[in-house]
Each structure stands twice: as C-alpha cells, then as structure tokens.
Design a protein around this motif. Structure first.
Motif, PDB file in Angstrom:
ATOM      1  N   TRP A  58      88.038 -33.711  -9.234  1.00  0.00           N
ATOM      2  CA  TRP A  58      88.524 -33.492 -10.598  1.00  0.00           C
ATOM      3  C   TRP A  58      87.802 -34.418 -11.572  1.00  0.00           C
ATOM      4  CZ3 TRP A  58      90.884 -36.679 -14.140  1.00  0.00           C
ATOM      5  CH2 TRP A  58      91.526 -36.067 -15.213  1.00  0.00           C
ATOM      6  N   LEU A  59      87.657 -35.698 -11.184  1.00  0.00           N
ATOM      7  CA  LEU A  59      87.014 -36.689 -12.042  1.00  0.00           C
ATOM      8  C   LEU A  59      85.518 -36.408 -12.199  1.00  0.00           C
ATOM      9  CD1 LEU A  59      87.378 -39.241 -13.702  1.00  0.00           C
ATOM     10  CD2 LEU A  59      87.144 -40.566 -11.605  1.00  0.00           C
ATOM     11  N   GLN A  60      84.848 -36.021 -11.119  1.00  0.00           N
ATOM     12  CA  GLN A  60      83.412 -35.708 -11.185  1.00  0.00           C
ATOM     13  C   GLN A  60      83.134 -34.605 -12.191  1.00  0.00           C
ATOM     14  OE1 GLN A  60      81.852 -34.820  -7.267  1.00  0.00           O
ATOM     15  NE2 GLN A  60      82.981 -36.541  -6.415  1.00  0.00           N
ATOM     16  N   GLU A  61      84.006 -33.613 -12.258  1.00  0.00           N
ATOM     17  CA  GLU A  61      83.814 -32.493 -13.185  1.00  0.00           C
ATOM     18  C   GLU A  61      83.993 -32.901 -14.644  1.00  0.00           C
ATOM     19  OE1 GLU A  61      86.609 -29.576 -11.910  1.00  0.00           O
ATOM     20  OE2 GLU A  61      85.258 -28.785 -10.377  1.00  0.00           O
ATOM     21  N   ARG A  62      84.721 -33.971 -14.899  1.00  0.00           N
ATOM     22  CA  ARG A  62      85.054 -34.364 -16.264  1.00  0.00           C
ATOM     23  C   ARG A  62      84.317 -35.600 -16.760  1.00  0.00           C
ATOM     24  NH1 ARG A  62      88.785 -31.621 -13.876  1.00  0.00           N
ATOM     25  NH2 ARG A  62      90.226 -30.299 -15.028  1.00  0.00           N
ATOM     26  N   MET A  63      83.516 -36.218 -15.897  1.00  0.00           N
ATOM     27  CA  MET A  63      82.841 -37.455 -16.268  1.00  0.00           C
ATOM     28  C   MET A  63      81.429 -37.154 -16.784  1.00  0.00           C
ATOM     29  SD  MET A  63      82.107 -40.958 -14.119  1.00  0.00           S
ATOM     30  CE  MET A  63      83.594 -40.736 -13.213  1.00  0.00           C
ATOM     31  N   HIS A  64      81.138 -37.673 -17.968  1.00  0.00           N
ATOM     32  CA  HIS A  64      79.826 -37.537 -18.584  1.00  0.00           C
ATOM     33  C   HIS A  64      79.275 -38.940 -18.773  1.00  0.00           C
ATOM     34  CE1 HIS A  64      81.087 -33.423 -19.314  1.00  0.00           C
ATOM     35  NE2 HIS A  64      82.231 -33.951 -19.730  1.00  0.00           N
ATOM     36  N   VAL A  65      78.001 -39.123 -18.457  1.00  0.00           N
ATOM     37  CA  VAL A  65      77.418 -40.469 -18.441  1.00  0.00           C
ATOM     38  C   VAL A  65      76.249 -40.551 -19.405  1.00  0.00           C
ATOM     39  CG1 VAL A  65      76.331 -42.236 -17.002  1.00  0.00           C
ATOM     40  CG2 VAL A  65      78.081 -40.737 -16.021  1.00  0.00           C
ATOM     41  N   LYS A  66      76.246 -41.594 -20.226  1.00  0.00           N
ATOM     42  CA  LYS A  66      75.112 -41.963 -21.074  1.00  0.00           C
ATOM     43  C   LYS A  66      74.784 -43.415 -20.750  1.00  0.00           C
ATOM     44  CE  LYS A  66      74.007 -39.854 -24.449  1.00  0.00           C
ATOM     45  NZ  LYS A  66      72.904 -38.945 -24.716  1.00  0.00           N
ATOM     46  N   GLN A  67      73.597 -43.843 -21.082  1.00  0.00           N
ATOM     47  CA  GLN A  67      73.212 -45.235 -20.841  1.00  0.00           C
ATOM     48  C   GLN A  67      72.927 -45.904 -22.173  1.00  0.00           C
ATOM     49  OE1 GLN A  67      70.158 -45.749 -17.913  1.00  0.00           O
ATOM     50  NE2 GLN A  67      70.211 -47.968 -18.066  1.00  0.00           N
ATOM     51  N   PHE A  68      73.415 -47.137 -22.319  1.00  0.00           N
ATOM     52  CA  PHE A  68      73.118 -47.880 -23.534  1.00  0.00           C
ATOM     53  C   PHE A  68      71.647 -48.262 -23.555  1.00  0.00           C
ATOM     54  CE2 PHE A  68      77.686 -48.346 -23.472  1.00  0.00           C
ATOM     55  CZ  PHE A  68      78.007 -48.230 -24.810  1.00  0.00           C
ATOM     56  N   GLY A  69      71.093 -48.389 -24.749  1.00  0.00           N
ATOM     57  CA  GLY A  69      69.679 -48.681 -24.914  1.00  0.00           C
ATOM     58  C   GLY A  69      69.309 -50.120 -24.631  1.00  0.00           C
ATOM     59  N   PHE A  70      70.284 -50.955 -24.364  1.00  0.00           N
ATOM     60  CA  PHE A  70      70.027 -52.365 -24.064  1.00  0.00           C
ATOM     61  C   PHE A  70      70.610 -52.653 -22.685  1.00  0.00           C
ATOM     62  CE2 PHE A  70      73.830 -51.795 -26.586  1.00  0.00           C
ATOM     63  CZ  PHE A  70      74.796 -52.373 -25.790  1.00  0.00           C
ATOM     64  N   GLY A  71      70.476 -53.875 -22.225  1.00  0.00           N
ATOM     65  CA  GLY A  71      71.041 -54.254 -20.929  1.00  0.00           C
ATOM     66  C   GLY A  71      70.161 -53.848 -19.758  1.00  0.00           C
ATOM     67  N   GLN A  72      68.860 -54.023 -19.887  1.00  0.00           N
ATOM     68  CA  GLN A  72      67.951 -53.604 -18.833  1.00  0.00           C
ATOM     69  C   GLN A  72      68.135 -54.392 -17.538  1.00  0.00           C
ATOM     70  OE1 GLN A  72      66.105 -50.830 -19.094  1.00  0.00           O
ATOM     71  NE2 GLN A  72      67.215 -50.676 -21.011  1.00  0.00           N
ATOM     72  N   THR A  76      73.842 -50.713 -18.425  1.00  0.00           N
ATOM     73  CA  THR A  76      75.159 -50.542 -19.022  1.00  0.00           C
ATOM     74  C   THR A  76      75.328 -49.075 -19.410  1.00  0.00           C
ATOM     75  OG1 THR A  76      75.009 -52.793 -19.864  1.00  0.00           O
ATOM     76  CG2 THR A  76      76.707 -51.405 -20.818  1.00  0.00           C
ATOM     77  N   TYR A  77      76.448 -48.489 -18.995  1.00  0.00           N
ATOM     78  CA  TYR A  77      76.688 -47.061 -19.175  1.00  0.00           C
ATOM     79  C   TYR A  77      77.936 -46.813 -20.007  1.00  0.00           C
ATOM     80  CZ  TYR A  77      73.565 -46.877 -15.158  1.00  0.00           C
ATOM     81  OH  TYR A  77      72.509 -47.038 -14.315  1.00  0.00           O
ATOM     82  N   LEU A  78      77.944 -45.681 -20.687  1.00  0.00           N
ATOM     83  CA  LEU A  78      79.129 -45.188 -21.357  1.00  0.00           C
ATOM     84  C   LEU A  78      79.618 -43.990 -20.554  1.00  0.00           C
ATOM     85  CD1 LEU A  78      81.124 -45.071 -23.735  1.00  0.00           C
ATOM     86  CD2 LEU A  78      79.480 -43.562 -24.885  1.00  0.00           C
ATOM     87  N   LEU A  79      80.818 -44.092 -20.001  1.00  0.00           N
ATOM     88  CA  LEU A  79      81.440 -42.984 -19.287  1.00  0.00           C
ATOM     89  C   LEU A  79      82.411 -42.312 -20.243  1.00  0.00           C
ATOM     90  CD1 LEU A  79      82.407 -44.846 -15.988  1.00  0.00           C
ATOM     91  CD2 LEU A  79      80.230 -43.772 -16.572  1.00  0.00           C
ATOM     92  N   ILE A  80      82.276 -41.017 -20.405  1.00  0.00           N
ATOM     93  CA  ILE A  80      83.199 -40.236 -21.219  1.00  0.00           C
ATOM     94  C   ILE A  80      83.919 -39.299 -20.264  1.00  0.00           C
ATOM     95  CG2 ILE A  80      83.494 -38.650 -23.151  1.00  0.00           C
ATOM     96  CD1 ILE A  80      80.765 -39.662 -24.204  1.00  0.00           C
ATOM     97  N   VAL A  94      83.174 -48.404 -20.693  1.00  0.00           N
ATOM     98  CA  VAL A  94      81.852 -49.025 -20.536  1.00  0.00           C
ATOM     99  C   VAL A  94      81.767 -49.601 -19.145  1.00  0.00           C
ATOM    100  CG1 VAL A  94      80.318 -50.855 -21.344  1.00  0.00           C
ATOM    101  CG2 VAL A  94      81.626 -49.485 -22.985  1.00  0.00           C
ATOM    102  N   LEU A  95      80.656 -49.328 -18.459  1.00  0.00           N
ATOM    103  CA  LEU A  95      80.434 -49.790 -17.105  1.00  0.00           C
ATOM    104  C   LEU A  95      79.111 -50.539 -17.040  1.00  0.00           C
ATOM    105  CD1 LEU A  95      81.044 -49.644 -13.978  1.00  0.00           C
ATOM    106  CD2 LEU A  95      79.627 -47.593 -13.982  1.00  0.00           C
ATOM    107  N   ARG A  96      79.136 -51.748 -16.493  1.00  0.00           N
ATOM    108  CA  ARG A  96      77.901 -52.504 -16.248  1.00  0.00           C
ATOM    109  C   ARG A  96      77.749 -52.632 -14.755  1.00  0.00           C
ATOM    110  NH1 ARG A  96      76.854 -57.740 -19.447  1.00  0.00           N
ATOM    111  NH2 ARG A  96      74.801 -57.205 -18.698  1.00  0.00           N
ATOM    112  N   ARG A  97      76.513 -52.541 -14.287  1.00  0.00           N
ATOM    113  CA  ARG A  97      76.271 -52.682 -12.848  1.00  0.00           C
ATOM    114  C   ARG A  97      75.071 -53.570 -12.601  1.00  0.00           C
ATOM    115  NH1 ARG A  97      72.155 -49.846 -10.443  1.00  0.00           N
ATOM    116  NH2 ARG A  97      71.216 -48.200 -11.661  1.00  0.00           N
ATOM    117  N   LYS A  98      74.963 -54.033 -11.370  1.00  0.00           N
ATOM    118  CA  LYS A  98      73.816 -54.843 -10.984  1.00  0.00           C
ATOM    119  C   LYS A  98      72.571 -53.975 -11.020  1.00  0.00           C
ATOM    120  CE  LYS A  98      76.332 -57.927  -7.934  1.00  0.00           C
ATOM    121  NZ  LYS A  98      76.450 -58.423  -6.546  1.00  0.00           N
TER     122      LYS A  98
END
Length: 102
Positions: A58-72, A76-80, A94-98
């Motif tokens: 259910w969540l996979q179908e509704r999750m849209h992902v963009k990446q912020f232009g900074f934080g290389q 850093t991602y924006l999950l909608i 907002v999600l940050r990952r290694k």
C-alpha cells in the motif's frame, strides 16, 4: 502518479528538489517504515487503526520520491505519501541517508 505530478499537486518543491540522482530502494524503505519507524510516523501514515500485513505494498503505491539539490555527502530526499486513509491529502517527510560506499 509520477513524482513530478505529486510535487506539482502537493506543493511546488521544484526549487529545492530534483529528480532522484542517488537511487533509493522503495521496497526496502516501505518495509522499514512499516516495521521499524516510530509510532508517531506510523500513525501519521496509517491512521490510528495501525498497520496491517498489506501496508508495505500500500505504501509503495503511494510514495513519491524527489531528491534535494544539496546534501551530496548525505543524500537527502523528500518523500510524498499520497491518498492517506484518514482524510489528509498528503504527508511530506524528509529522509537523509548515508552515502553509497565506493
């Protein structure tokens, strides 16, 4: 709905976000959110009724992902997350990952 469609419908984030440059595994992310995220985040996504066995799909179908232009160094991602069951139109997280290992 594509991520671009979600961004235009749920707020214009194009100034700060770009298409995803560092891919993220949506299946793994959905599984982690369902099984390991905080109760507060889970209640915002799934409502007060809680989770069920179908929530990852259910969540996979509704999750849209963009990446912020900074934080290389730490992507850093924006999950909608759209079409929430409790009446809210969308939730933005907002999600940050290694960074990936080289």
């Amino acid at each position: 709905m594509t991520s671009d469609d979600a961004s235009s419908r749920y707020g214009d984030d194009t100034v700060r976000t770009t298409p995803v440059r560092n891919p993220i595994n949506i299946e793994s992310l959905s599984s982690w959110i369902v099984n390991h995220s905080s109760p507060v985040l889970q209640s915002l996504i799934f409502g007060v009724e809680g989770r069920s066995t179908q929530d990852e799909h259910w969540l996979q179908e509704r999750m849209h992902v963009k990446q912020f232009g900074f934080g290389q160094s730490n992507p850093t991602y924006l999950l909608i997350i759209t079409n929430l069951p409790h009446g809210n139109d969308a939730l933005k997280v907002v999600l940050r990952r290694k960074p990936n290992k080289i």
